[in-house]
Design an enzyme around this catalytic site. Structure first.
Site, PDB file in Angstrom:
ATOM      1  N   LYS A  42     -31.544  20.670  18.109  1.00  6.39           N
ATOM      2  CA  LYS A  42     -32.747  21.364  18.507  1.00  6.39           C
ATOM      3  C   LYS A  42     -32.632  22.112  19.594  1.00  6.39           C
ATOM      4  O   LYS A  42     -33.425  23.157  19.564  1.00  6.39           O
ATOM      5  CB  LYS A  42     -33.776  20.315  18.433  1.00  6.39           C
ATOM      6  CG  LYS A  42     -33.360  19.407  19.844  1.00  6.39           C
ATOM      7  CD  LYS A  42     -34.451  18.362  20.069  1.00  6.39           C
ATOM      8  CE  LYS A  42     -34.184  17.463  21.234  1.00  6.39           C
ATOM      9  NZ  LYS A  42     -34.369  18.333  22.722  1.00  6.39           N
ATOM     10  N   THR A  43     -31.840  21.921  20.470  1.00  4.88           N
ATOM     11  CA  THR A  43     -31.629  22.821  21.636  1.00  4.88           C
ATOM     12  C   THR A  43     -31.236  24.232  21.183  1.00  4.88           C
ATOM     13  O   THR A  43     -31.792  25.393  21.624  1.00  4.88           O
ATOM     14  CB  THR A  43     -30.856  22.321  22.754  1.00  4.88           C
ATOM     15  OG1 THR A  43     -31.224  21.017  22.981  1.00  4.88           O
ATOM     16  CG2 THR A  43     -30.613  23.147  23.884  1.00  4.88           C
ATOM     17  N   ASP A 229     -40.747  21.247  23.636  1.00  6.28           N
ATOM     18  CA  ASP A 229     -39.649  20.459  23.306  1.00  6.28           C
ATOM     19  C   ASP A 229     -39.771  18.964  23.282  1.00  6.28           C
ATOM     20  O   ASP A 229     -40.887  18.531  24.203  1.00  6.28           O
ATOM     21  CB  ASP A 229     -38.206  20.677  24.223  1.00  6.28           C
ATOM     22  CG  ASP A 229     -36.919  20.038  23.587  1.00  6.28           C
ATOM     23  OD1 ASP A 229     -36.969  19.455  22.423  1.00  6.28           O
ATOM     24  OD2 ASP A 229     -36.213  20.012  24.404  1.00  6.28           O
ATOM     25  N   GLU A 230     -39.280  17.943  22.715  1.00  7.64           N
ATOM     26  CA  GLU A 230     -39.615  16.600  22.825  1.00  7.64           C
ATOM     27  C   GLU A 230     -41.075  16.369  22.592  1.00  7.64           C
ATOM     28  O   GLU A 230     -41.760  15.551  23.334  1.00  7.64           O
ATOM     29  CB  GLU A 230     -39.192  16.074  24.134  1.00  7.64           C
ATOM     30  CG  GLU A 230     -37.525  16.254  24.199  1.00  7.64           C
ATOM     31  CD  GLU A 230     -36.749  15.439  23.593  1.00  7.64           C
ATOM     32  OE1 GLU A 230     -37.285  14.608  22.495  1.00  7.64           O
ATOM     33  OE2 GLU A 230     -35.478  15.423  23.681  1.00  7.64           O
ATOM     34  N   GLN A 260     -37.889   9.252  17.169  1.00  8.53           N
ATOM     35  CA  GLN A 260     -37.256   8.769  18.658  1.00  8.53           C
ATOM     36  C   GLN A 260     -38.242   8.683  19.752  1.00  8.53           C
ATOM     37  O   GLN A 260     -38.204   9.073  20.828  1.00  8.53           O
ATOM     38  CB  GLN A 260     -36.315  10.220  19.006  1.00  8.53           C
ATOM     39  CG  GLN A 260     -35.211  10.268  18.132  1.00  8.53           C
ATOM     40  CD  GLN A 260     -34.011  11.396  18.561  1.00  8.53           C
ATOM     41  OE1 GLN A 260     -33.381  11.174  19.487  1.00  8.53           O
ATOM     42  NE2 GLN A 260     -34.095  12.442  17.654  1.00  8.53           N
ATOM     43  N   ARG A 618     -26.672   7.639  19.661  1.00  4.86           N
ATOM     44  CA  ARG A 618     -26.148   8.177  20.906  1.00  4.86           C
ATOM     45  C   ARG A 618     -24.645   8.227  20.606  1.00  4.86           C
ATOM     46  O   ARG A 618     -23.794   8.943  21.331  1.00  4.86           O
ATOM     47  CB  ARG A 618     -26.254   7.207  22.027  1.00  4.86           C
ATOM     48  CG  ARG A 618     -27.872   7.072  22.582  1.00  4.86           C
ATOM     49  CD  ARG A 618     -28.589   8.381  22.722  1.00  4.86           C
ATOM     50  NE  ARG A 618     -29.453   8.503  21.464  1.00  4.86           N
ATOM     51  CZ  ARG A 618     -29.700   9.842  21.134  1.00  4.86           C
ATOM     52  NH1 ARG A 618     -29.827  11.051  21.852  1.00  4.86           N
ATOM     53  NH2 ARG A 618     -30.580   9.883  20.069  1.00  4.86           N
TER      54      ARG A 618
END
Length: 755
Positions: A42-43, A229-230, A260, A618
């Site tokens: 996504k970044t 973002d997020e 998430q 993770r």
């Protein structure tokens, strides 16, 4: 201007993107929802989309990109600069709070309530001011944390003090009726100090934009392209701010993943991302489902768990990575055995498989779970670091010098003035200073305004002439520093403060029994000067207020990683956004993960499952899960603990279940623990099961209420919890908030109510 991307132009922008990423980068006009699964890049999408906007003629200063940590913002800016060069420096990449602080520095004067040099109070500064308000109203100081939390909740829900009072009396909530006058007094004192607390940065920005349409239009025109973002972690205030800015052009791109969303306990509202298409019916929706982080087995196991949630956007992560090892699950005999097994496996991974300590992370639901692992690692000399310790800028010596800088920048700031008026000791006692401060408040002035007016100061007869002279000398020193701040760099100013106030001399003259602590503080101050030098280097013309902004907006999330080769230990919530080659998720038992307090609510149970999903995803190469059949909790051994339902939700083809860890070349014995079949996650609390794993319930007599194991409670400060044990004098409660965990409270004084 038509911004539809021609794929044959700027080919370099798309060389490293998969088809779905390319679609997201190419979609430049109108609302866009990018559902970005864990490890899906996504970044990269956000960064390349910024590059593509600029490549298509959008002025960089018309792009606003918001993320949740300064670290993430800096990473995006660095990547964008690598792609398109210096043009990226004019893109405003920041956190919500940094953006709002910048906007308010420029616009807050229009409200006529604050000036542009306002102070930003962190949690401890806010608590100090609120403590004064509590004393003034003669409220119970033991409830200070509860008061602070309730006011914070109100601001994040965009409820001001006047509206809060109306709601409190309409609703009949006794606690809110207490908070209402406190909230009003606290706001009054913030204005008198020309200060905003951390929650105010967004709250006041929203109020300003709503009240002044011309200011709103200015920023709508300035930031015509917005990227968030997020988005699943946004609260009400952040959501409304975003909506206001995007309402004119609808060029808004939000990136996130409902799977998430794990911060509901601190105000995040997952509905913001789930309802994006309701807010923007014309929105384009693109799913990023290719995972670049984890092996197939880890990803398939994670997908199997999260698929049990109902409230989510349907997606299935996949990867071209290798199949990899199966997830390993170890059901240990006791919590001490659990620590031993993890310790032994870490040694094996480092000595036999060439992993480094920093490649390994241990994740747990509650901070209290770390103790046994720490003790074992210390004995066996395994280096480790606990992420989430004391923030650098929260250390006493740093906060002291920051307080000097705040008062220099904003002489009306009585909260920071109170901290340093007698540090180092200069004979300005608390009693006399309190009299001076009360006199200033009654006069409608700040302390420094009273002190600088000699005639006014002489009217205060309750302080002696010695104090009066010393406080005037102190004020003169502060004003001299203020003059010097106009011509000296910030690091030079800090050195002057350390020398001229005697602060450095105070540390050097520390008695021998605390010399080591003094040396550590001196070293920290040296590092603080280095930080100031770096800021000046990167912002050569920035005023002192900008440096104070910069420091105030750095959070523990920005400093939680380290390059040192040590095993990382942290809560699952602290691990979000990170990745590690090897991940241990420990304590996978009912009442820990999922937390006991979540089992009464399907909504909260699904958030616990999302936390588990975040923990699993993770891991890059190895995922090792552990549980304990017996665990010591507050001195009492809880036997026959049940393995977490989340482990049972992993199909056998993705997991090896055993009573010990086996390397890839070994075959687990046939006696390994079988998976439970046809398992259906319960939607209600299972009292019979709880009785089998907890201390037998003991009813106690109380004037109003009796408590039983398994009952849900609500604590004024710590929120929802579940009764784990009760005796004649105490009650043990396991709280849903991972930063609280287990607490033993006195029955007669605990501020708890039955749910």
């Amino acid at each position: 201007m038509n911004l539809e991307q021609n794929f044959f132009e700027h080919k370099n922008i798309f060389d490293e993107l998969n088809p779905q990423q390319a679609k997201a980068v190419a979609c430049l006009e109108g609302p866009l929802l990018v559902v970005a699964g864990a490890g899906s890049g996504k970044t990269r999408v956000l960064t390349y989309r910024i590059a593509n906007l600029i490549a298509n003629g959008v002025a960089p200063w018309k792009i606003l990109a918001i993320t949740f940590t300064n670290k993430a913002a800096n990473e995006m800016k660095s990547r964008a600069e690598n792609l398109i060069g210096d043009d990226a420096k004019d893109v405003w990449l920041s956190t919500f709070h940094s953006f709002c602080a910048r906007l308010l520095r420029r616009e807050i004067a229009v409200t006529e309530k604050f000036t542009s040099n306002f102070a930003i109070y962190d949690a401890s500064d806010s608590k100090a001011l609120l403590k004064r308000c509590v004393a003034e109203l003669d409220f119970n100081p033991d409830k200070l944390n509860s008061f602070q939390g309730r006011i914070s909740d109100a601001k994040n829900s965009l409820i001001d003090a006047a509206h809060f009072r109306e709601m409190a009396f309409d609703s009949g909530r006794d606690f809110d009726r207490f908070v209402a006058p406190l909230y009003e007094l606290y706001e009054k004192k913030l204005r008198e100090n020309n200060a905003l607390d951390f929650d105010d940065l967004i709250f006041v920005t929203v109020k300003l934009l709503r009240a002044y349409p011309e200011v709103l239009e200015k920023y709508q025109n300035r930031y015509r392209y917005i990227l968030i973002d997020e988005y699943q972690d946004t609260n009400e205030a952040q959501y409304v701010l975003t909506k206001l800015l995007a309402d004119k052009y609808h060029n808004i791109c939000v990136v996130g993943d409902a799977d998430q969303s794990i911060y509901g306990w601190r105000g995040a509202d997952m509905r913001n991302i789930l309802n994006f298409e309701r807010d923007y019916p014309e929105a384009t929706v693109i799913k990023l489902e290719q995972n670049y982080r984890s092996t197939k087995n880890i990803l398939d196991a994670s997908n199997a768990v999260i698929a049990n949630n109902v409230e989510r956007k349907e997606k299935t992560l996949w990867t071209d990575n290798e199949r990899g090892e199966k997830v390993k699950f170890v059901n240990c005999e006791t919590d001490k055995t659990e620590a031993q097994i993890v310790d032994s496996e870490i040694k094996r991974l480092v000595t036999q498989e060439n992993f480094m300590y920093k490649d390994i992370a241990i994740l747990y639901r509650m901070n209290s779970q770390s103790r046994l692992f720490e003790e074992k690692f210390i004995r066996d000399e395994i280096p480790y670091v606990i992420i989430g310790g004391l923030r650098f800028y929260d250390r006493k010596e740093i906060k002291d010098i920051l307080a000097y800088l705040h008062v220099i920048a904003n002489p009306r700031d009585d909260v920071h003035l109170s901290r340093i008026v007698n540090v180092p000791r200069r004979g300005l006692g608390t009693t006399s200073f309190d009299r001076l401060r009360n006199f200033a408040e009654q006069s409608g002035l700040s302390v420094m305004e009273v002190v600088r007016d000699k005639n006014l100061l002489e009217q205060l007869t309750s302080i002696n002439s010695t104090f009066r002279q010393k406080i005037q000398d102190f004020a003169a020193m502060i004003m001299l520093f203020a003059e010097m701040s106009k011509t000296r760099s910030i690091d030079q100013l800090i050195n002057l403060i350390l020398d001229d106030t005697g602060y450095m001399r105070m540390l050097k003259e520390t008695p021998e029994d605390t010399a080591a602590e003094a040396e550590s503080r001196i070293a920290n101050l040296g590092e603080f000067i280095n930080a100031a030098k770096d800021f000046v280097k990167n912002n050569p013309n920035a005023p002192l207020e900008d440096f104070l902004n910069h420091v105030a907006l750095i959070t523990d999330l920005d400093t939680k990683d380290t390059d040192e080769s040590r095993v990382r230990m942290m809560t699952i919530h602290a691990a979000k956004g990170l990745e590690f080659p090897v991940v241990f998720v420990v304590g996978l038992e009912e009442d820990i993960l999922p937390h006991a307090a979540a089992q009464m609510s399907q909504i909260e149970l699904e958030e616990e499952r999302r936390a588990c999903y975040v923990a699993f995803t993770r891991a890059k190469k190895k995922l090792i899960l552990t549980a304990a059949g017996s665990r010591m909790i507050f001195g009492k051994t809880n036997k026959y603990r049940e393995v977490s339902r989340f482990v049972d939700e992993i199909p056998d083809r993705f997991i090896v279940r055993s009573d010990r860890i086996y390397s890839q070349t070994q075959t687990p014995p046939q006696t390994q623990t079988p998976a439970r079949k046809n398992y259906s996650p319960p939607t209600a609390y299972r009292s019979a099961q709880i009785k089998s794993v907890l201390t037998p319930p003991k009813k106690i007599s109380a004037p109003i209420v009796t408590w039983n194991v398994g009952e849900q409670v609500n604590h004024k400060t710590w929120g929802l919890g579940t009764v784990m044990a009760v005796d004649a004098k105490t009650i043990t409660i396991s709280f849903a908030n991972p930063e609280v965990g287990l607490k033993v409270l006195g029955l007669k004084v605990a501020p708890i109510n039955k749910v």
